[in-house]
Motif scaffolding. Structure first.
Motif, PDB file in Angstrom:
ATOM      1  N   HIS A 268      -9.448 -47.028  30.392  1.00  0.00           N
ATOM      2  CA  HIS A 268      -9.651 -47.547  29.172  1.00  0.00           C
ATOM      3  C   HIS A 268      -8.280 -48.391  28.720  1.00  0.00           C
ATOM      4  O   HIS A 268      -8.314 -49.325  28.009  1.00  0.00           O
TER       5      HIS A 268
ATOM      6  N   VAL B 146      -8.432 -44.074  11.609  1.00  0.00           N
ATOM      7  CA  VAL B 146      -9.844 -44.503  11.592  1.00  0.00           C
ATOM      8  C   VAL B 146     -10.666 -43.464  11.926  1.00  0.00           C
ATOM      9  O   VAL B 146     -11.844 -43.111  11.792  1.00  0.00           O
TER      10      VAL B 146
ATOM     11  N   THR C 251      -9.827 -42.684  18.514  1.00  0.00           N
ATOM     12  CA  THR C 251      -9.990 -41.779  19.407  1.00  0.00           C
ATOM     13  C   THR C 251     -11.525 -41.222  19.178  1.00  0.00           C
ATOM     14  O   THR C 251     -12.164 -41.516  18.154  1.00  0.00           O
TER      15      THR C 251
ATOM     16  N   ASP D  54      -4.048 -43.987  25.666  1.00  0.00           N
ATOM     17  CA  ASP D  54      -5.364 -43.387  25.885  1.00  0.00           C
ATOM     18  C   ASP D  54      -5.671 -42.378  26.894  1.00  0.00           C
ATOM     19  O   ASP D  54      -4.607 -42.477  27.742  1.00  0.00           O
TER      20      ASP D  54
ATOM     21  N   ARG E 174     -20.573 -46.309  23.199  1.00  0.00           N
ATOM     22  CA  ARG E 174     -21.092 -44.728  22.494  1.00  0.00           C
ATOM     23  C   ARG E 174     -21.785 -44.900  21.443  1.00  0.00           C
ATOM     24  O   ARG E 174     -22.987 -44.030  21.228  1.00  0.00           O
TER      25      ARG E 174
ATOM     26  N   GLY F 234     -15.477 -44.264   5.878  1.00  0.00           N
ATOM     27  CA  GLY F 234     -16.510 -45.465   6.247  1.00  0.00           C
ATOM     28  C   GLY F 234     -17.621 -45.390   5.486  1.00  0.00           C
ATOM     29  O   GLY F 234     -18.630 -44.512   5.436  1.00  0.00           O
TER      30      GLY F 234
ATOM     31  N   ARG G 102     -17.114 -53.967   9.925  1.00  0.00           N
ATOM     32  CA  ARG G 102     -16.641 -53.510   8.793  1.00  0.00           C
ATOM     33  C   ARG G 102     -15.563 -52.571   8.704  1.00  0.00           C
ATOM     34  O   ARG G 102     -14.655 -52.462   7.835  1.00  0.00           O
ATOM     35  N   THR G 103     -15.654 -51.854   9.667  1.00  0.00           N
ATOM     36  CA  THR G 103     -14.619 -50.919  10.092  1.00  0.00           C
ATOM     37  C   THR G 103     -13.158 -51.545  10.291  1.00  0.00           C
ATOM     38  O   THR G 103     -12.002 -51.203   9.664  1.00  0.00           O
TER      39      THR G 103
ATOM     40  N   PRO H 273      -9.906 -43.391   6.444  1.00  0.00           N
ATOM     41  CA  PRO H 273     -11.227 -44.069   5.649  1.00  0.00           C
ATOM     42  C   PRO H 273     -12.601 -43.508   6.351  1.00  0.00           C
ATOM     43  O   PRO H 273     -12.795 -43.539   7.616  1.00  0.00           O
TER      44      PRO H 273
ATOM     45  N   GLY I 180     -11.232 -47.918  22.408  1.00  0.00           N
ATOM     46  CA  GLY I 180     -12.341 -48.414  22.865  1.00  0.00           C
ATOM     47  C   GLY I 180     -12.746 -49.499  21.917  1.00  0.00           C
ATOM     48  O   GLY I 180     -11.789 -50.390  21.739  1.00  0.00           O
ATOM     49  N   LEU I 181     -14.068 -49.798  21.601  1.00  0.00           N
ATOM     50  CA  LEU I 181     -14.232 -50.900  20.941  1.00  0.00           C
ATOM     51  C   LEU I 181     -13.862 -50.933  19.581  1.00  0.00           C
ATOM     52  O   LEU I 181     -13.488 -52.161  19.098  1.00  0.00           O
ATOM     53  N   ILE I 182     -13.662 -49.971  19.080  1.00  0.00           N
ATOM     54  CA  ILE I 182     -13.034 -49.862  17.499  1.00  0.00           C
ATOM     55  C   ILE I 182     -11.781 -50.656  17.596  1.00  0.00           C
ATOM     56  O   ILE I 182     -11.134 -51.184  16.569  1.00  0.00           O
TER      57      ILE I 182
HETATM   58  N1  LIG Z   1     -13.729 -44.215   9.906  1.00  0.00           N
HETATM   59  C1  LIG Z   1     -14.797 -45.359  10.050  1.00  0.00           C
HETATM   60  O1  LIG Z   1     -15.200 -46.214   9.058  1.00  0.00           O
HETATM   61  C2  LIG Z   1     -15.194 -45.417  11.322  1.00  0.00           C
HETATM   62  C3  LIG Z   1     -16.242 -46.266  11.717  1.00  0.00           C
HETATM   63  C4  LIG Z   1     -16.586 -46.543  13.132  1.00  0.00           C
HETATM   64  C5  LIG Z   1     -16.010 -45.703  14.169  1.00  0.00           C
HETATM   65  N2  LIG Z   1     -15.096 -44.806  13.726  1.00  0.00           N
HETATM   66  C6  LIG Z   1     -14.546 -43.952  14.769  1.00  0.00           C
HETATM   67  O2  LIG Z   1     -13.545 -44.678  15.600  1.00  0.00           O
HETATM   68  C7  LIG Z   1     -13.450 -43.943  16.812  1.00  0.00           C
HETATM   69  C8  LIG Z   1     -13.440 -44.842  18.057  1.00  0.00           C
HETATM   70  O3  LIG Z   1     -14.616 -45.623  18.212  1.00  0.00           O
HETATM   71  P1  LIG Z   1     -15.271 -46.337  19.571  1.00  0.00           P
HETATM   72  O4  LIG Z   1     -16.481 -46.822  19.407  1.00  0.00           O
HETATM   73  O5  LIG Z   1     -14.059 -47.024  19.761  1.00  0.00           O
HETATM   74  O6  LIG Z   1     -15.177 -45.073  20.633  1.00  0.00           O
HETATM   75  P2  LIG Z   1     -15.152 -45.512  22.353  1.00  0.00           P
HETATM   76  O7  LIG Z   1     -15.491 -44.016  22.717  1.00  0.00           O
HETATM   77  O8  LIG Z   1     -15.376 -46.767  22.645  1.00  0.00           O
HETATM   78  O9  LIG Z   1     -13.384 -45.476  22.545  1.00  0.00           O
HETATM   79  C9  LIG Z   1     -12.539 -44.117  22.185  1.00  0.00           C
HETATM   80  C10 LIG Z   1     -11.363 -44.019  23.176  1.00  0.00           C
HETATM   81  O10 LIG Z   1     -10.601 -43.224  22.629  1.00  0.00           O
HETATM   82  C11 LIG Z   1     -10.162 -42.295  23.687  1.00  0.00           C
HETATM   83  N3  LIG Z   1      -9.724 -41.034  23.339  1.00  0.00           N
HETATM   84  C12 LIG Z   1     -10.501 -40.010  23.099  1.00  0.00           C
HETATM   85  N4  LIG Z   1      -9.842 -38.924  22.934  1.00  0.00           N
HETATM   86  C13 LIG Z   1      -8.577 -39.216  22.989  1.00  0.00           C
HETATM   87  C14 LIG Z   1      -7.287 -38.642  22.760  1.00  0.00           C
HETATM   88  N5  LIG Z   1      -7.356 -37.313  22.149  1.00  0.00           N
HETATM   89  N6  LIG Z   1      -6.111 -39.265  22.802  1.00  0.00           N
HETATM   90  C15 LIG Z   1      -6.283 -40.602  23.217  1.00  0.00           C
HETATM   91  N7  LIG Z   1      -7.369 -41.345  23.359  1.00  0.00           N
HETATM   92  C16 LIG Z   1      -8.565 -40.632  23.211  1.00  0.00           C
HETATM   93  C17 LIG Z   1     -11.179 -42.380  24.993  1.00  0.00           C
HETATM   94  O11 LIG Z   1     -10.797 -42.358  26.150  1.00  0.00           O
HETATM   95  C18 LIG Z   1     -11.874 -44.064  24.398  1.00  0.00           C
HETATM   96  O12 LIG Z   1     -11.131 -44.924  25.240  1.00  0.00           O
HETATM   97  C19 LIG Z   1     -14.520 -42.887  16.717  1.00  0.00           C
HETATM   98  O13 LIG Z   1     -14.166 -41.638  16.413  1.00  0.00           O
HETATM   99  C20 LIG Z   1     -15.615 -43.265  15.724  1.00  0.00           C
HETATM  100  O14 LIG Z   1     -16.098 -42.173  15.001  1.00  0.00           O
HETATM  101  C21 LIG Z   1     -14.658 -44.633  12.343  1.00  0.00           C
END
Ligand SMILES: NC(=O)c1ccc[n+]([C@@H]2O[C@H](COP(=O)([O-])OP(=O)(O)OC[C@H]3O[C@@H](n4cnc5c(N)ncnc54)[C@H](O)[C@@H]3O)[C@@H](O)[C@H]2O)c1
Length: 346
Positions: free
Chosen positions: A179, A237, A215, A174, A94, A306, A122-123, A304, A150-152
């Motif tokens: 996933h 997060v 999410t 999820d 993403r 971020g 850093r997250t 956070p 996901g990745l985070i």
């Molecule tokens: N606060 C911060 O500093 C910070 C930094 C980086 C990313 N993020 C946030 O972290 C989140 C995750 O990022 P990512 O790269 O892992 O995204 P990603 O798209 O790789 O993974 C997100 C996952 O959440 C699942 N999902 C979506 N809506 C859902 C729901 N309502 N219930 C259950 N599962 C759900 C999806 O199927 C997916 O597997 C994003 O919202 C991103 O903006 C926050």
């Protein structure tokens, strides 16, 4: 001014970033803690992030995070990070990003780094710092639940494991079964505790003392405070999952108050609803400095936003590591017009 030269310009690939950061979870969490302290002490500039949005592509965005950090880190720069959720269905992540580091003395950009790894790192490090500090006054959680995997979520698990956490129970929830299964596979390889995939969000939360929301929800979808009756520590997060009722029944901490009360985050919704910031206990730095104590008899939610200063701190760490290893890939002649009245290089 004499003695100043334009610094060489380097490009650092994702592979190099990953090598510089692999296995360094403890160093990076310490660095993130130090950065929070510097930021908390006011020795930073971290203006609001700028959200570039597109009328024809409402779910996509690119965010600019300019920042400057002082202390012994002393670097300026900009993270430029895209979020295109549709990428995931096409098989690519993403988020994608670059980080530009600028020289403190000349303002020159001196490096461009692949930054999706830095951003995830850093997250995750900030989540691990929060998990550590927010559980100090209560039994250390042995049941963790990942809500959105996901990745985070993967990076956060890696950082928790790399900074000494082990769990008897790991819950996974999820919207996508695929996933959830992928994350379970990662956990099995990482050799974790007993893994349970919950189809039901309520069960995941009720079964976890540490809950990680990662999410991509754009608005709250969890609204029943009774799910949190066992007073878990919640790392929120993804910022927009929890309805105001949940936050109003919890101790709320953020990384930066001004940043977090924007962009329709859950804390922002609470401020709009109540017309006040009284629901916020403070920042994570307040907890680290002992200005705020976290009661054990309420849920605690860390949201956070971020901060760009964290990207700079981790990016500079990577730059220094790659330089130390003698592997810096400099682009010769990147800055070409460097003599005021004579064209071409010096
Ligand atoms: N606060 C911060 O500093 C910070 C930094 C980086 C990313 N993020 C946030 O972290 C989140 C995750 O990022 P990512 O790269 O892992 O995204 P990603 O798209 O790789 O993974 C997100 C996952 O959440 C699942 N999902 C979506 N809506 C859902 C729901 N309502 N219930 C259950 N599962 C759900 C999806 O199927 C997916 O597997 C994003 O919202 C991103 O903006 C926050």
């Amino acid at each position: 001014m004499t003695g100043m030269t334009a610094p060489p310009f380097a490009v650092i690939s994702g592979a190099e970033v990953q090598r510089a950061l692999a296995g360094r979870e403890r160093q990076i969490t310490e660095l993130v803690e130090e950065t929070y302290r510097i930021h908390g002490a006011g020795d930073s500039v971290n203006p609001p992030s700028y959200f570039l949005r597109f009328p024809d592509r409402p779910s996509d965005r690119i965010i600019a995070l300019p920042a400057s950090i002082g202390g012994k880190l002393r670097v300026d720069g900009l993270k430029w990070i895209s979020s295109f959720p549709g990428n995931v269905a096409a098989g690519i992540p993403r988020a994608s990003a670059v980080l530009i580091l600028n020289d403190h003395d000349t303002g020159y950009p001196f490096a461009c780094l692949e930054s999706s790894i830095i951003s995830a790192t850093r997250t995750a490090a900030s989540a691990a710092v929060a998990a550590d500090w927010l559980t100090r006054g209560r039994p250390r959680p042995s049941r963790v639940g990942f809500f959105g995997v996901g990745l985070i979520a993967r990076y956060i698990h890696t950082f928790l494991a790399g900074t000494g956490w082990s769990f008897d129970e790991i819950g996974v929830h999820d919207l996508s079964a695929e996933h959830a299964a992928g994350f379970r596979g990662y956990l099995e390889e990482a050799g974790s505790g007993r893994i349970t995939v919950y189809e039901d969000a309520e069960q995941l939360i009720r079964s976890s003392d540490l809950v990680v929301f990662a999410t991509i929800a754009g608005e709250p979808h969890v609204s029943d405070p009774s799910w949190f009756g066992h007073n878990p520590v919640v790392l929120h997060v993804s910022l927009r999952d929890l309805a105001p009722e949940i936050l109003l029944a919890s101790t709320n901490l953020v990384d930066d108050v001004e940043h977090c009360l924007k962009a329709s985050t859950s804390p922002h919704l609470v401020e709009q609803l109540t017309g006040s910031r009284d629901f916020l206990a403070g920042t994570l730095d307040d907890v680290m400095a002992g200005r705020v104590t976290v009661p054990a008899d309420r849920p605690v939610v860390f949201s956070p936003f971020g901060l760009g200063v964290l990207d700079l701190a981790v990016g500079k760490y990577v730059y220094d590591e790659v330089t130390r290893a003698g592997e810096l890939h400099v682009i010769d002649d990147f800055f070409h017009e460097v003599r005021r009245y004579a064209p071409g290089p010096a």
